[in-house]
Motif scaffolding. Structure first.
Motif, PDB file in Angstrom:
ATOM      1  N   ALA A 132       0.831  -1.198   0.000  1.00 51.42           N
ATOM      2  CA  ALA A 132       0.000   0.000   0.000  1.00 51.42           C
ATOM      3  C   ALA A 132       0.872   1.257   0.000  1.00 51.42           C
ATOM      4  O   ALA A 132       0.573   2.224  -0.696  1.00 51.42           O
ATOM      5  N   ALA A 133       1.960   1.216   0.768  1.00 48.79           N
ATOM      6  CA  ALA A 133       2.855   2.378   0.817  1.00 48.79           C
ATOM      7  C   ALA A 133       3.518   2.599  -0.539  1.00 48.79           C
ATOM      8  O   ALA A 133       3.553   3.720  -1.053  1.00 48.79           O
ATOM      9  N   TYR A 134       4.006   1.509  -1.137  1.00 46.49           N
ATOM     10  CA  TYR A 134       4.611   1.625  -2.470  1.00 46.49           C
ATOM     11  C   TYR A 134       3.594   2.135  -3.487  1.00 46.49           C
ATOM     12  O   TYR A 134       3.906   2.955  -4.335  1.00 46.49           O
ATOM     13  N   ALA A 135       2.358   1.608  -3.390  1.00 45.65           N
ATOM     14  CA  ALA A 135       1.337   1.973  -4.372  1.00 45.65           C
ATOM     15  C   ALA A 135       1.031   3.468  -4.327  1.00 45.65           C
ATOM     16  O   ALA A 135       0.611   4.054  -5.310  1.00 45.65           O
ATOM     17  N   LEU A 136       1.270   4.091  -3.163  1.00 44.64           N
ATOM     18  CA  LEU A 136       1.043   5.537  -3.062  1.00 44.64           C
ATOM     19  C   LEU A 136       2.232   6.331  -3.606  1.00 44.64           C
ATOM     20  O   LEU A 136       2.182   7.553  -3.662  1.00 44.64           O
ATOM     21  N   GLY A 137       3.294   5.633  -3.954  1.00 46.08           N
ATOM     22  CA  GLY A 137       4.461   6.318  -4.519  1.00 46.08           C
ATOM     23  C   GLY A 137       5.573   6.542  -3.515  1.00 46.08           C
ATOM     24  O   GLY A 137       6.570   7.191  -3.828  1.00 46.08           O
TER      25      GLY A 137
END
Ligand SMILES: Nc1ncnc2c1ncn2[C@@H]1O[C@H](COP(=O)(O)OP(=O)(O)O)[C@@H](O)[C@H]1O
Ligand SMILES: [Mg+2]
Lengths: 242, 217
Positions: free
Chosen positions: B120-125
């Motif tokens: 989720a953190a990666y998906a937010l950039g």
């Protein structure tokens, strides 16, 4: 907008994706369905580079996801993603969940991020819960916050991986309503879901996957009218019985 | 059993010894957690040489008795031409030794956080360092805080081992007073009581902290 060309992926010896190709245009809503284990999550995670793939190409707004020189964090910040288990950050308040990436990734100041966050929270009907923590909200509320969190980044497209399958039945509609509204506003969306009612109402196209392959990729009416593959027919008849 | 007059007469030496022990514990804790954190991240890295190095480090220190490590650094550091004296060399010894233990606790803490949080953190950039700093480590540390502090209580007791290379930590000061006044029984009883009075209340507090964190989760 999203161009998937002959993508294949292996986990060791096991081939999860075989030659997947499809294209999602700007403003299009595409529903991806198929039996459990058919590779839907894997495919959607390849789109924003959460999963690497060994062959083929994926272009998102012209940027190649698999190219070594691609700035993945930057690309991901432009593509929103919503997960089956919400994945709100439990140690942060709802507001902080909404502000963190806006500030750290997009460089917005606190006030800007806060205003944007509240505006989106209002849009998903949860403004009153801004100062709570994720654990204090119901599943449906958490998923709506997760959608707001993704939207706060002003994404050019949204990916949904079974956003309602971890929810109690009475909470499914509040999440689907938010997604329907989003589609009506012209958001480009790729949704893995088994909610065929949602697909019928909202989708432009339906993709059916089985054993890591895209078996069916058809306009909605065509798909529900006469799916060409036997496997898709079986799947539909199973799912529509429930 | 305890000769309070003797203790009062030597209070300066004893207080200084206790301060030294606490300072050593505090330094080794902070340094050990920082290095342990890096080791844990290295160990979990998909870059093989890095994770192999971290595994080697951790297994090495966890398989050698602390006394030996203290001796080893005591003789080794001057051998390499650093004349920093035993008083300072043990700060390095304990930091490096404890880092191995802390890193295993931190690794377990990191592994207790679901992969989905990182996705989720990666998906937010967010980048890898941002994900670690804002998402993973804060949650992991909250989960493992009681265990980290329990390890620190053990560390505090273990610092008494520096007495064997002639350092006047709390234990060492007791040894000096005991042998100068032929008061072994009195002083060692006092030392035991003092260690108990520091460690036991802290352990009790940690047990309650553990319960509270378990409730929040
Ligand atoms: N990390 C992994 N390692 C090995 N196999 C995996 C891994 N993740 C998923 N798989 C396998 O890949 C297949 C597709 O998984 P997934 O994309 O999650 O399917 P779906 O979302 O359609 O249920 C499954 O058979 C699953 O067991
Ligand atoms: Mg899935």
């Amino acid at each position: 907008m999203i161009d998937i060309n002959n993508v294949s992926k292996w986990y060791g010896q096991f081939q999860v994706l075989t030659d997947c190709s499809t294209r999602i245009n700007k403003g299009e809503v595409v529903v991806v369905c198929g039996p459990s284990g058919s590779g839907k999550s894997t495919l959607i995670k390849c789109v924003n580079g959460l999963e690497p793939f060994q062959s083929g190409t994926i272009l998102v707004d012209g940027t190649s996801v698999g190219a070594p020189k691609t700035n993945l964090p930057k690309l991901r910040s432009r593509v929103g993603m919503v997960f089956q288990h919400f994945e709100l950050f439990p140690h942060l308040s709802i507001t902080e969940n909404l502000c963190l990436a806006q500030m750290k990734v997009l460089g917005r100041n606190h006030e800007e991020a806060h205003n944007k966050g509240l505006q989106l929270l209002d849009r998903v009907g949860l403004k009153a819960h801004a100062e709570k923590f994720p654990g204090q909200l119901s599943g449906g509320q958490q998923q709506r916050v997760a959608i707001a969190r993704a939207l706060a980044m002003d994404p050019i497209a949204m990916l949904f991986d079974e956003p309602t399958s971890a929810l109690d039945p009475e909470m499914i509609n509040e999440v689907l309503d938010v997604m329907t509204q989003l589609a009506a506003e012209g958001m480009t969306m790729m949704c893995v879901t088994h909610e065929m009612g949602f697909a019928r109402r909202v989708a432009h196209r339906v993709i059916f996957m089985d054993h890591g392959q895209i078996v069916e990729d058809a306009a909605k009416d065509e798909f529900f009218g006469s799916p060409r593959s036997e496997r898709a027919q079986q799947f539909l008849s199973k799912i529509l019985q429930h | 059993m305890i000769d309070w007059q003797l203790i009062a007469d030597n209070r300066e030496l004893l207080v200084e010894g206790m301060l030294y022990s606490l300072k050593l514990t505090g330094t080794a804790m902070l340094g050990g957690i920082v290095i342990g954190c890096l080791l844990a991240l290295a160990r979990l890295s998909s870059f093989k040489p890095l994770s192999l190095f971290a595994a080697f480090y951790v297994n090495l220190f966890r398989s050698v008795p602390l006394v030996l490590v203290i001796f080893w650094f005591y003789f080794l550091i001057p051998y390499f031409g650093f004349q920093i004296g035993p008083d300072k060399s043990v700060f390095i010894t304990f930091t490096l030794f404890e880092a191995a233990y802390y890193s295993e606790i931190i690794r377990a803490g990191i592994q207790s956080i679901s992969r989905g949080q990182v996705s989720a953190a990666y998906a937010l950039g967010l980048t890898y360092p941002q994900t670690m700093r804002y998402i993973l480590l804060p949650q992991a540390f909250r989960n493992m805080l009681p265990v980290l502090l329990t390890q620190t209580v053990v560390l505090f007791q273990d610092t008494s081992l520096v007495t064997i290379i002639g350092i006047k930590d709390f234990m060492g000061s007791n040894v000096v007073v005991a042998s100068n006044n032929s008061a072994m029984t009195e002083m060692y009883t006092f030392a035991a009581l003092a260690y108990f009075c520091v460690c036991f209340p802290v352990s009790l507090m940690l047990k309650r902290l553990h319960k509270r964190i378990a409730v929040i989760r």
